[in-house]
Design an enzyme around this catalytic site. Structure first.
Site: not given
Ligand code: GDP
Ligand code: IMO
Ligand code: MG
Length: 429
Positions: A13, A16, A40-41, A223, A298
């Site tokens: 999270d 990415k 979850g992106h 991840q 997400t």
């Molecule tokens: P990912 O799993 O690495 O793709 O990240 P996620 O999308 O799960 O979580 C990142 C969250 O931070 C999302 O809700 C994005 O919209 C938000 N986000 C990304 N970059 C920034 C930033 O520079 N500032 C803020 N405030 N939010 C951001």
């Molecule tokens: P993104 O791509 C954050 C975590 C789960 C749990 C562990 C194992 O959005 O960054 P699993 O279901 O993969 O066997 O769970 O990994 N986990 C994540 N945490 N972001 C993710 O993906 C994750 N995908 C799995 O919360 O701790």
């Molecule tokens: Mg994510």
């Protein structure tokens, strides 16, 4: 370098999706190479928010998306996601999405086993997403997985389901969960087959051609390194390798094609699920980071645990993940904090470590060693140039670069696509 791999450098999270979407304007093809719909992106483009789990983030830019063989695919979840983004106006069809014919499938039995095992673990649960990721990878390595290509062969499916259910129904019974019936599973897979198969192909051929003709490939990690099954905080990890090296094996291309490795880290740290998190904050600063950063999963909807930036851990991720440049995200979340801390190592049983040792006992006992820095009161939110950043924020970034021994090459200052500062184009490196 022609190609770029983007990987998480913390516990996921990091942003990415946002960074891949932004970089995709410079790429021709975006490839997912590991993980599944545990990812979850979130992408924010104007007034639209896209939440992607399996679809490569480059689709939003109209680029070709490829789901590689290293991904575990829940066919039902994939079709639901395609329907969801289509409803938001995105075109997804075999013209812009290709799926590796040799990718393993996640079946309902995997999610059931994932959840039954988590329940049985009680207080020692990993906090998985419950989506069957672990059991699906186990089946792949155990050579009983059903793969995308099997959907075209009803007899193969039938025989493979026998073997699969012999194994899983025994386990489920032992855990007190409901068994699965072959006829129902077979019927479900046969009904999904005509919707999935038009996307399937040997994607390695397309990637090989892309490489030979100089097209730019962006590999999208899911991840993060600290969730890597080998290099992460085992057993509190996911079930795939998340390091950049996996981009090659997980898509069917040679390692030299992976190119520049861009790691992504937040300017602080978060974690979903259980497991060690040395710089975690249990106070109001932790709550503030969570509220400001909107730190809710997400996929899971759970509140993410929050803490200070752990430079010792990111440095470790840089080394094992092969990270050559870091994209630092969510700098804006730190705006207005009087004082910032950066983890620079750990105190474990009276000894100081500059890395997190592998043993679970040591990881659980690790007390962070901090450096303290002055914060900034100006807003960085939405900054689009280096010149807009307060001097103290620049100092913070520079200190992180020193500690992780890697340059920060990209900055993100809000969820919005264009609130991004590029210092060095990874495709030109
Ligand atoms: P990912 O799993 O690495 O793709 O990240 P996620 O999308 O799960 O979580 C990142 C969250 O931070 C999302 O809700 C994005 O919209 C938000 N986000 C990304 N970059 C920034 C930033 O520079 N500032 C803020 N405030 N939010 C951001
Ligand atoms: P993104 O791509 C954050 C975590 C789960 C749990 C562990 C194992 O959005 O960054 P699993 O279901 O993969 O066997 O769970 O990994 N986990 C994540 N945490 N972001 C993710 O993906 C994750 N995908 C799995 O919360 O701790
Ligand atoms: Mg994510």
């Amino acid at each position: 370098m022609a190609n770029v791999a983007v990987i998480g450098a913390q516990w996921g999270d990091e942003g990415k999706g946002k960074v891949v979407d932004w970089l995709a304007s410079r790429a021709d093809i975006v490839v997912r190479f590991q993980g599944g719909h545990n990812a979850g992106h979130t992408l924010v483009v104007g007034n639209q928010t896209y939440k992607l789990s399996l679809l490569p983030s480059g689709l939003v830019r109209g680029k070709l998306g490829i789901i590689g063989n290293g991904v575990v695919i829940d066919p039902k979840a994939l079709l639901e996601e395609i329907a969801r983004v289509r409803a938001q106006g995105l075109a997804v069809d075999p013209g812009n999405l290709r799926i590796a014919e040799n990718a393993p499938l996640i079946l309902p039995v995997h999610a059931a086993l994932d959840r039954a095992r988590e329940n049985a673990r009680g207080a020692r649960r990993i906090g998985t997403t419950g989506r069957g990721i672990g059991p699906a990878y186990e089946d792949k390595v155990a050579r009983r997985a059903i793969r995308v290509c099997d959907l075209a062969e009803p007899d193969t499916l039938d025989a493979k389901l026998d073997e699969l259910l012999m194994h899983h129904n025994a386990l489920l019974a032992g855990l007190g969960a409901e068994p699965f019936e072959k006829a129902a599973l077979l019927a479900e897979l046969l009904a999904l087959a005509p919707q999935i198969l038009p996307f399937a192909e040997p994607v390695w051929q397309r990637l090989d051609e892309a490489r030979r003709t100089g097209r730019r490939i962006l590999f999208e990690g899911a991840q993060a390194v600290m969730l890597d099954v080998d290099h992460g905080t085992y057993p509190f990890v996911t079930s795939s390798n998340t390091v950049a090296a996996t981009a090659a094996a997980g898509s069917g291309i040679g390692p030299s094609a992976v190119g520049f490795v861009l790691g992504i880290a937040k300017a602080y740290a978060t974690r979903v699920g259980a497991g060690p998190f040395p710089t975690e904050l249990h106070d109001e600063t932790g709550m503030l980071l969570g509220d400001r950063g909107k730190e809710f999963g997400t996929v899971t909807g759970r509140r993410r645990r929050c803490g200070w930036f752990d430079a010792a851990l990111v440095r470790q991720a840089v080394k094992v993940g092969g990270i050559q440049g870091l994209a630092l995200t969510k700098l804006d979340v730190l705006d207005g904090l009087a004082e910032l801390r950066i983890g620079v190592g750990y105190r474990i049983g009276g000894e100081i470590f500059r890395h997190l040792p592998a043993a679970p006992g040591a990881q659980a006992a690790a007390e962070p060693v901090y450096e303290t820095m002055e914060g900034w009161c100006e807003s960085t939110r939405g900054a689009r140039s280096w010149g807009e950043l307060p001097a103290q924020a620049i100092k913070y970034i520079r200190r992180i670069e020193e500690l992780i021994e890697t340059p920060v090459t990209l900055l993100s200052t809000s969820p919005e696509r264009d609130d991004t500062i590029l210092m060095r184009d990874p495709f030109e490196d």
